[in-house]
Design an enzyme around this catalytic site. Structure first.
Site, PDB file in Angstrom:
ATOM      1  N   ALA A  49       0.828  -1.120  -0.008  1.00  0.00           N
ATOM      2  CA  ALA A  49       0.053  -0.096   0.090  1.00  0.00           C
ATOM      3  C   ALA A  49       0.905   1.325   0.196  1.00  0.00           C
ATOM      4  O   ALA A  49       1.794   1.429   0.697  1.00  0.00           O
ATOM      5  CB  ALA A  49      -1.042   0.019   1.117  1.00  0.00           C
ATOM      6  N   GLU A  50       0.540   2.161  -0.792  1.00  0.00           N
ATOM      7  CA  GLU A  50       1.438   3.439  -0.894  1.00  0.00           C
ATOM      8  C   GLU A  50       1.433   4.471   0.407  1.00  0.00           C
ATOM      9  O   GLU A  50       2.523   5.017   0.362  1.00  0.00           O
ATOM     10  CB  GLU A  50       0.759   4.187  -2.171  1.00  0.00           C
ATOM     11  CG  GLU A  50       0.766   3.573  -3.644  1.00  0.00           C
ATOM     12  CD  GLU A  50      -0.260   3.957  -4.440  1.00  0.00           C
ATOM     13  OE1 GLU A  50      -0.046   4.878  -4.815  1.00  0.00           O
ATOM     14  OE2 GLU A  50      -1.203   3.236  -4.723  1.00  0.00           O
ATOM     15  N   ASN A  51       0.595   4.173   1.174  1.00  0.00           N
ATOM     16  CA  ASN A  51       0.669   4.987   2.441  1.00  0.00           C
ATOM     17  C   ASN A  51       1.496   4.438   3.297  1.00  0.00           C
ATOM     18  O   ASN A  51       1.575   4.656   4.615  1.00  0.00           O
ATOM     19  CB  ASN A  51      -0.761   4.932   3.061  1.00  0.00           C
ATOM     20  CG  ASN A  51      -1.416   3.820   3.304  1.00  0.00           C
ATOM     21  OD1 ASN A  51      -1.299   2.730   2.458  1.00  0.00           O
ATOM     22  ND2 ASN A  51      -2.338   3.672   4.288  1.00  0.00           N
ATOM     23  N   GLY A  52       2.324   3.148   3.124  1.00  0.00           N
ATOM     24  CA  GLY A  52       3.274   2.534   3.739  1.00  0.00           C
ATOM     25  C   GLY A  52       3.066   1.351   4.549  1.00  0.00           C
ATOM     26  O   GLY A  52       3.526   1.177   5.863  1.00  0.00           O
TER      27      GLY A  52
END
Length: 224
Positions: A49-52
């Protein structure tokens, strides 16, 4: 035209079949987030996920959501054993270094040569392109989940995209509410048709010519 939840589940279930053991996979916002619900527990996979987060799991059961755990779209997630957390800079470094085996995302249009348009309709306000460009350019395989036609019934699989491109020549496969189409050097290959549609229906709603090497897929109801 809107898309019923059973059709969304069907598309997510089919996309899950593209995932093989050991893959690192990014799931885009919308229907792609459902894919995690259809990967068997026997298939080890790390969802990115790009949010980490690396190691997201299926959607949590109702009432079991953790307010501190969400995907890039802000929807609740679970995490698998061995998951890791990091900042967005590191999340994007994973993408930019080409460490993703696959990304599954939505689209507005796809061309017969695999061009992708999925971030803007001119004249409409949008929050931005997000990580779509980098994902499309760097992932090992790009799978698109989308309606086969737009709200007016016009094809979304075109000879050439009319909307601004996200990336050129990046798409490998398109899974729609009607069919599964592979993009290859030979052209667009019609691999599967979902009932109640026929090959003639798919041809009518697809602008480019199709090479037919297809199988009819029996419908399945609901989630796992």
């Amino acid at each position: 035209m809107g898309m019923g939840k059973e059709i969304r589940y069907q598309m997510a279930r089919r996309a899950a079949r593209e995932i093989t053991p050991g893959m690192v996979v990014n799931l885009g916002i919308g229907i792609p987030t459902l894919v995690a619900d259809y990967v068997p527990e026997t298939v080890p996979v790390m969802f990115h996920a790009e949010n980490g987060v690396l190691g997201t799991g299926p959607s949590p059961a109702a009432g079991k959501e953790n307010p501190h755990l969400c995907n890039a779209g802000g929807f609740p997630i679970t995490v698998a054993r061995g998951a890791s957390y990091f900042d967005s800079a590191t999340a994007f470094a994973v993408i930019r270094r080409g460490k993703l085996d696959m990304t599954i995302m939505g689209a507005l249009q796809v061309s017969e040569s695999g061009d992708l348009a999925n971030w803007i309709v001119p004249g409409k306000r949008v929050p931005g392109m997000g990580g779509a460009i980098e994902l499309a350019e760097k992932a090992g395989k790009v799978v698109i989940l989308m309606n086969h036609t737009d709200k007016e019934g016009n094809p979304k699989i075109l000879r050439n995209c009319s909307l601004p491109l996200t990336a050129a020549g990046c798409v490998n496969m398109v899974i729609t509410d009607m069919a599964v189409i592979e993009i290859s050097p030979r052209g667009l290959i019609l691999k599967e048709v979902f009932p109640p549609f026929t090959i003639e229906d798919v041809r009518e709603k697809t602008e480019p010519d199709l090479i037919t090497e297809y199988t009819v897929i029996a419908p399945q109801e609901g989630k796992l």
